[in-house]
Motif scaffolding. Structure first.
Motif, PDB file in Angstrom:
ATOM      1  N   VAL A 819       0.821  -1.206   0.000  1.00 11.42           N
ATOM      2  CA  VAL A 819       0.000   0.000   0.000  1.00 11.42           C
ATOM      3  C   VAL A 819       0.858   1.260   0.000  1.00 11.42           C
ATOM      4  N   HIS A 820       2.088   1.177   0.494  1.00  5.81           N
ATOM      5  CA  HIS A 820       2.953   2.347   0.538  1.00  5.81           C
ATOM      6  C   HIS A 820       3.587   2.660  -0.816  1.00  5.81           C
ATOM      7  N   ASN A 821       3.300   1.829  -1.816  1.00  9.36           N
ATOM      8  CA  ASN A 821       3.787   2.097  -3.159  1.00  9.36           C
ATOM      9  C   ASN A 821       2.791   2.887  -4.001  1.00  9.36           C
ATOM     10  N   LEU A 822       1.629   3.223  -3.423  1.00  9.31           N
ATOM     11  CA  LEU A 822       0.687   4.078  -4.135  1.00  9.31           C
ATOM     12  C   LEU A 822       1.341   5.426  -4.423  1.00  9.31           C
ATOM     13  N   GLU A 823       0.999   6.004  -5.576  1.00  7.37           N
ATOM     14  CA  GLU A 823       1.643   7.233  -6.014  1.00  7.37           C
ATOM     15  C   GLU A 823       0.598   8.274  -6.401  1.00  7.37           C
ATOM     16  N   PRO A 824       0.987   9.545  -6.418  1.00  9.52           N
ATOM     17  CA  PRO A 824       0.063  10.578  -6.890  1.00  9.52           C
ATOM     18  C   PRO A 824      -0.406  10.331  -8.315  1.00  9.52           C
ATOM     19  N   GLU A 825       0.435   9.704  -9.141  1.00  4.55           N
ATOM     20  CA  GLU A 825       0.074   9.430 -10.518  1.00  4.55           C
ATOM     21  C   GLU A 825      -1.119   8.477 -10.641  1.00  4.55           C
ATOM     22  N   ASP A 826      -1.442   7.769  -9.560  1.00  5.96           N
ATOM     23  CA  ASP A 826      -2.588   6.862  -9.576  1.00  5.96           C
ATOM     24  C   ASP A 826      -3.907   7.599  -9.380  1.00  5.96           C
ATOM     25  N   MET A 827      -3.859   8.912  -9.146  1.00  7.29           N
ATOM     26  CA  MET A 827      -5.069   9.660  -8.813  1.00  7.29           C
ATOM     27  C   MET A 827      -5.266  10.858  -9.739  1.00  7.29           C
ATOM     28  N   ARG A 828      -6.500  11.352  -9.728  1.00 10.97           N
ATOM     29  CA  ARG A 828      -6.859  12.620 -10.331  1.00 10.97           C
ATOM     30  C   ARG A 828      -7.811  13.335  -9.365  1.00 10.97           C
ATOM     31  N   THR A 829      -8.035  14.608  -9.605  1.00  5.13           N
ATOM     32  CA  THR A 829      -9.033  15.351  -8.824  1.00  5.13           C
ATOM     33  C   THR A 829     -10.182  15.741  -9.742  1.00  5.13           C
ATOM     34  N   ILE A 830     -11.333  15.986  -9.141  1.00  6.76           N
ATOM     35  CA  ILE A 830     -12.507  16.370  -9.942  1.00  6.76           C
ATOM     36  C   ILE A 830     -12.900  17.814  -9.682  1.00  6.76           C
ATOM     37  N   THR A 831     -12.134  18.531  -8.852  1.00  5.29           N
ATOM     38  CA  THR A 831     -12.413  19.947  -8.619  1.00  5.29           C
ATOM     39  C   THR A 831     -11.119  20.739  -8.672  1.00  5.29           C
ATOM     40  N   LEU A 832     -11.257  21.982  -9.093  1.00  2.18           N
ATOM     41  CA  LEU A 832     -10.104  22.872  -9.130  1.00  2.18           C
ATOM     42  C   LEU A 832      -9.554  23.102  -7.728  1.00  2.18           C
ATOM     43  N   ALA A 833     -10.462  23.244  -6.751  1.00  3.58           N
ATOM     44  CA  ALA A 833     -10.027  23.513  -5.380  1.00  3.58           C
ATOM     45  C   ALA A 833      -9.169  22.375  -4.846  1.00  3.58           C
ATOM     46  N   ALA A 834      -9.587  21.129  -5.096  1.00  4.88           N
ATOM     47  CA  ALA A 834      -8.809  19.984  -4.616  1.00  4.88           C
ATOM     48  C   ALA A 834      -7.488  19.865  -5.366  1.00  4.88           C
ATOM     49  N   SER A 835      -7.528  20.147  -6.665  1.00  2.00           N
ATOM     50  CA  SER A 835      -6.293  20.079  -7.443  1.00  2.00           C
ATOM     51  C   SER A 835      -5.266  21.068  -6.915  1.00  2.00           C
ATOM     52  N   GLU A 836      -5.726  22.259  -6.584  1.00  2.00           N
ATOM     53  CA  GLU A 836      -4.814  23.261  -6.050  1.00  2.00           C
ATOM     54  C   GLU A 836      -4.357  22.898  -4.646  1.00  2.00           C
ATOM     55  N   ALA A 837      -5.283  22.326  -3.834  1.00  4.60           N
ATOM     56  CA  ALA A 837      -4.954  22.022  -2.446  1.00  4.60           C
ATOM     57  C   ALA A 837      -3.962  20.885  -2.316  1.00  4.60           C
ATOM     58  N   VAL A 838      -4.047  19.880  -3.185  1.00  2.00           N
ATOM     59  CA  VAL A 838      -3.230  18.685  -3.043  1.00  2.00           C
ATOM     60  C   VAL A 838      -2.101  18.624  -4.070  1.00  2.00           C
ATOM     61  N   GLY A 839      -2.293  19.318  -5.186  1.00  2.00           N
ATOM     62  CA  GLY A 839      -1.273  19.267  -6.212  1.00  2.00           C
ATOM     63  C   GLY A 839      -1.437  18.131  -7.183  1.00  2.00           C
ATOM     64  N   VAL A 840      -2.576  17.435  -7.145  1.00  2.00           N
ATOM     65  CA  VAL A 840      -2.861  16.349  -8.079  1.00  2.00           C
ATOM     66  C   VAL A 840      -3.658  16.931  -9.239  1.00  2.00           C
ATOM     67  N   PRO A 841      -3.330  16.592 -10.481  1.00  2.00           N
ATOM     68  CA  PRO A 841      -4.001  17.215 -11.626  1.00  2.00           C
ATOM     69  C   PRO A 841      -5.465  16.832 -11.734  1.00  2.00           C
ATOM     70  N   LEU A 842      -6.202  17.666 -12.458  1.00  2.00           N
ATOM     71  CA  LEU A 842      -7.599  17.383 -12.738  1.00  2.00           C
ATOM     72  C   LEU A 842      -7.732  16.175 -13.654  1.00  2.00           C
ATOM     73  N   ALA A 843      -8.883  15.547 -13.596  1.00  2.00           N
ATOM     74  CA  ALA A 843      -9.125  14.376 -14.448  1.00  2.00           C
ATOM     75  C   ALA A 843      -9.090  14.746 -15.919  1.00  2.00           C
ATOM     76  N   SER A 844      -9.310  16.024 -16.230  1.00  2.00           N
ATOM     77  CA  SER A 844      -9.391  16.434 -17.633  1.00  2.00           C
ATOM     78  C   SER A 844      -8.046  16.810 -18.237  1.00  2.00           C
ATOM     79  N   GLY A 845      -6.971  16.803 -17.458  1.00  2.00           N
ATOM     80  CA  GLY A 845      -5.701  17.196 -18.048  1.00  2.00           C
ATOM     81  C   GLY A 845      -4.533  16.965 -17.116  1.00  2.00           C
ATOM     82  N   ARG A 846      -3.327  17.320 -17.575  1.00  2.00           N
ATOM     83  CA  ARG A 846      -2.113  17.120 -16.792  1.00  2.00           C
ATOM     84  C   ARG A 846      -1.291  18.407 -16.778  1.00  2.00           C
ATOM     85  N   PRO A 847      -1.690  19.389 -15.992  1.00  2.00           N
ATOM     86  CA  PRO A 847      -0.878  20.611 -15.917  1.00  2.00           C
ATOM     87  C   PRO A 847       0.427  20.327 -15.187  1.00  2.00           C
ATOM     88  N   PRO A 848       1.407  21.215 -15.317  1.00  2.00           N
ATOM     89  CA  PRO A 848       2.688  21.003 -14.617  1.00  2.00           C
ATOM     90  C   PRO A 848       2.481  20.936 -13.115  1.00  2.00           C
TER      91      PRO A 848
END
Length: 852
Positions: A819-848
């Motif tokens: 379980v400790h091998n899970l990575e941010p790349e395994d996830m997406r966010t569905i809101t702009l607020a969460a994407s900004e808060a966690v740093g995980v990209p939105l489901a619709s794209g891959r910003p830097p």
């Protein structure tokens, strides 16, 4: 044992579902002809708030006490729990609530505010319900009842051993006190004491709710009026009024409905030595309720199916028996009533009395002459409740056929709606609709709710002596009622997640039941799913854990992963604390000893740790020691409040929202050392922790780790994870210190998300409190004393094991064996607020990204 030490939650104002496009009534509420807010009153009964529960019931049903005994229970037929281990005992719970408070419950009186009046013929459930609705609207209402009592067939046709007369009086008296604008005219029959013409002259509208009261004869030889020993519905009416009929020896009852069962059971109580019931239907076709049939059989009544009456035998003006012929079928190919007989197969039964209960009809010469009554039924349109006379409306059994009390009440509401529209001059009124309301009462928190079986009310059977007509069923006691209320699945409850709403859940249930070839329903459901809705993620809404989702594409890895049967969950914090699961628990410092003991046993059995100002238990001088093993304990230390404990496995010094240098040290060798910090303090707290060789930093997303149940006070600040990882990345020290996350975790999936963001463990608080039988009240978790230590331990352990399976399956679906091998790349966010808060990209794209 159960108790009611849970603090009742204040009753909320009803919320109309039409004001909330995302709300869908629960199946039981949709099944109720009155739209009763069943989930709310069941939840209130679990809380022990019986008066509030009765208020919810009475809001839609003026005869709550009565329906608690004799309702047809369409709600239970719709209950989803019925698909597994039996529906929730909704009617029994209604009866329980009514028995607790109906004798003292009152509703404020409503005044007459309008000049127009309404005349209602018939004081049964339909007529009185319409009378209440019209009186509440401000109209003066006059009820004309042919008998000496209000109540209609509730009073005259339902035996007292099923429905005590005191309850009828309570409900009717409460209604009349609530509506002083209702005036009852007793012993006033239509066509005798008053005519329809007179009523139309007195009132601005007339509602016919006369009911069905005359026996429908079988039309067979020997069925002669005045024949001694031949009875119809008058037998029940007379018995209910206290008149004793001379029954003895063998008695035959003809009919297969509830009335026939009532007649048979009444005959047994009235002196018959043997009662046999004959009906056209097979046992499975009988319209009588199954539990009524069972109780009749238990009392010794013999039921003979598939027999129709051929002729009544008599001699010297008295019944001597009855002859039956075999009924081959009751319904035709279209399902219409069309009995077919085998006249060659007959059966003769000797009897001293024959009681006919094959149906009722209406009769009134004035109504027949005016064309309002045709062949014993009122000519009325169900869509408008109107008759051929524009000033006269009709409802109830006399208009639309015999039914149960709850359906008569529904028709009373419906009729009142159209009468009001007529009085207000509306030529094309809005169609009547059932008002579905919800109080949004929190669900029950019994940890054993899945295992509680349905329990029926005890049946006293056929009593003797003075109590021969005593009530045959007994009401639940408080413990049983609360236990049964806990079984409710609460299909009305929102999950609290933005991407899995109540409406989404209902659509999933609907899709599971649609046949693949039913393209119309599939198309309609797709259109409903595609219908735009208000943005559930407005700019002011902060990012939440629910906004983090794992990539669906990862599911394909589960099929090809050769290691999918195993996924490690072992967790190492520092050099000395090893957990079997990446879970800590907190918040129980002020809980009762039995609750703490139960949690300690569950944590020891599952290999989890505890965080608190004191150990859960101390046994044999060892903090955290239990009979199941040791529970790793990280002590919360607040300067000036408590001192470090040398027995703690680790120390957590609380920094607070603003960093300040503090002097911390281990009080024994091997003890872990760490700090708790919020997002604002991290830029200083993390370098400080690294410089001083600390083992971990606890990321406090709710700014209150040291306070019990701090998660109930605010929404978690997810930026604490992003900022911590970002600081460690910049320092190139991300592997040098462990990160523990606290704030809003509710499931194993939530922990998988924080692990994927590169935390080492998650900390549960409120979620475990609820799992162990606690209830949220006044900003904290309240534990009653109704559960044993073993029951709480079992609930906690099962919850942990279920949650860790969630965490592990997420990792396995992502192709991980740990379980400790899970990575941010395994996830997406569905809101702009969460994407900004966690740093995980939105489901619709891959910003830097700057942090991963």
């Amino acid at each position: 044992m159960m108790d009611f030490n849970v603090e009742p939650i204040e009753l909320r104002e009803p919320y109309d579902e039409y004001h909330d496009p995302e709300y869908i009534p629960a199946p039981c509420q949709q099944g109720c002809p009155l739209g009763t807010d069943i989930p709310s009153y069941v939840g209130l009964i679990w809380q022990g708030n019986f008066e509030a529960a009765f208020e919810v019931i009475s809001a839609a049903n003026p005869f709550s006490s009565i329906c608690g005994r004799v309702c047809a229970k369409p709600c239970e037929a719709a209950c989803r729990r019925g698909e597994s281990d039996g529906s929730v005992a909704i009617r029994n719970l209604k009866r329980f609530a009514a028995d607790q408070v109906s004798g003292s419950y009152r509703i404020p009186a409503v005044p007459v505010t309008r000049s127009k009046s309404v005349g209602i013929i018939g004081g049964g459930p339909c007529g009185l319900t319409a009378a209440q609705d019209l009186a509440e609207a401000g109209y003066e209402v006059h009820v004309y009842e042919k008998s000496e009592n209000l109540g209609g067939m509730m009073t005259s046709g339902i035996p007292v051993f099923r429905l005590p007369r005191l309850l009828i009086e309570r409900d009717i008296n409460r209604l009349l006190e609530h509506c002083p604008g209702i005036e009852a005219h007793l012993n006033c029959a239509l066509g005798e004491q008053v005519s329809l013409r007179e009523l139309k002259e007195r009132h601005d509208a007339v509602l016919l709710a006369t009911g069905l009261w005359k026996d429908r004869g079988a039309g067979i030889p020997g069925e002669e009026p005045g024949l001694d020993g031949l009875y119809g519905i008058g037998f029940l009416t007379d018995t209910n009024r206290g008149k004793k009929l001379p029954l003895s020896g063998g008695v035959v009852v003809v009919g297969g409905g509830n009335v026939a069962i009532d007649v048979a059971r009444t005959a047994l109580r009235a002196g018959a030595e043997e009662v046999q019931l004959f009906c056209l239907e097979t046992r499975t076709e009988m319209p009588a309720w199954k539990h009524e049939i069972k109780e009749a059989l238990d009392e010794g009544i013999v039921i003979n199916n598939s027999w129709g009456p051929k002729r009544i035998l008599n001699g010297n003006g008295k019944v001597t028996g009855i002859e039956f012929m075999r009924c081959a079928s009751v319904f035709d190919a279209e399902g219409c009533f069309s009995p077919q007989y085998d006249p060659k197969t007959t059966r003769t039964v000797l009897a001293q009395a024959v009681l006919m209960a094959i149906g009722l009809t209406g009769e009134n010469k004035e109504l027949e002459d005016s064309g309002i009554m045709v062949r014993g039924r009122l000519a009325a349109d169900f869509d408008t409740m109107r008759t051929p006379d524009p000033k006269v409306f009709a409802a109830g059994d006399a208009a639309f056929g015999p039914s149960a009390v709850v359906y008569a009440i529904h028709q009373g509401h419906r009729a009142a709606h159209y009468v009001k529209a007529f009085l207000e001059g509306q030529d094309e009124p809005e169609p009547y609709r059932i008002a579905y309301n919800t109080r949004r009462i929190p669900p029950a928190q019994d940890p054993m709710w899945e295992r509680i079986p349905r329990e029926e009310q005890a049946c006293s059977g056929l009593a003797t002596g003075l109590s021969v007509f005593g009530e045959c069923e007994l009401t639940y006691d408080a413990e049983t009622a609360r236990r049964q209320a806990a079984r409710c699945l609460r299909c009305d409850a929102e999950t609290g997640t933005a991407d899995y709403s109540r409406r989404t859940r209902e659509h999933i249930h609907a899709m599971a039941r649609i046949q693949p070839g039913d393209t119309k329903r599939l198309r309609d459901l797709l259109r409903a799913r595609l219908r735009p809705r208000d943005n559930p993620f407005p700019p002011e809404r902060p990012g939440q854990l629910d906004d983090l989702v794992f990539l669906p594409a990862a599911l394909t890895r589960l099929v090809i992963d050769p290691y999918r049967e195993h996924c490690s969950t072992a967790t190492q914090i520092g050099k000395t604390v090893t957990l079997k699961q990446p879970y800590f628990f907190t918040g129980f410092d002020e809980a009762a000893e039995d609750v703490r003991e139960a949690l300690a046993g569950a944590l020891a059995a599952t290999g989890c740790g505890y965080i608190g100002s004191k150990a859960l238990v101390r046994e044999a001088g060892v903090a955290g020691g239990t009979r199941n093993g040791h529970v790793p304990w990280l002590q919360i230390v607040v300067d000036g409040t408590n001192e470090p404990d040398p027995e703690a496995d680790g120390l957590i010094h609380v920094i607070g929202p603003k960093f300040r240098p503090i002097s911390i040290e281990r009080v024994r060798r091997g003890q872990l050392l760490g700090v708790s910090a919020t997002a604002a303090a991290l830029p200083d707290a993390i370098p400080y922790a690294l410089e001083n060789g600390l083992d971990f930093v606890l990321l406090d997303a709710v700014h209150g780790l040291e306070r019990p149940w701090a998660e109930l006070e605010s929404i978690p600040d997810l930026t604490v994870m992003r900022d911590a990882i970002g600081i460690l990345r910049k320092l190139n020290r991300e592997e040098d210190i462990a990160l523990l996350y606290f704030g809003g975790l509710r499931s194993g999936t939530d922990v998988a998300k924080v692990l994927a963001v590169n935390c080492n463990a998650g900390i549960f608080g409120v979620a475990m409190g609820i799992a162990m039988g606690g209830a949220v009240a006044n900003g904290r978790i309240i534990f009653g004393n109704g559960l044993s230590v073993e029951e709480r331990r079992h609930a906690a352990e099962n919850w942990i094991r279920g949650s860790i399976q969630e965490t592990a399956i997420i990792a396995r679906c992502a192709g991980k064996t740990n379980v400790h091998n899970l990575e941010p790349e395994d996830m997406r966010t569905i809101t702009l607020a969460a994407s900004e808060a966690v740093g995980v990209p939105l489901a619709s794209g891959r910003p830097p990204r700057d942090y991963f």
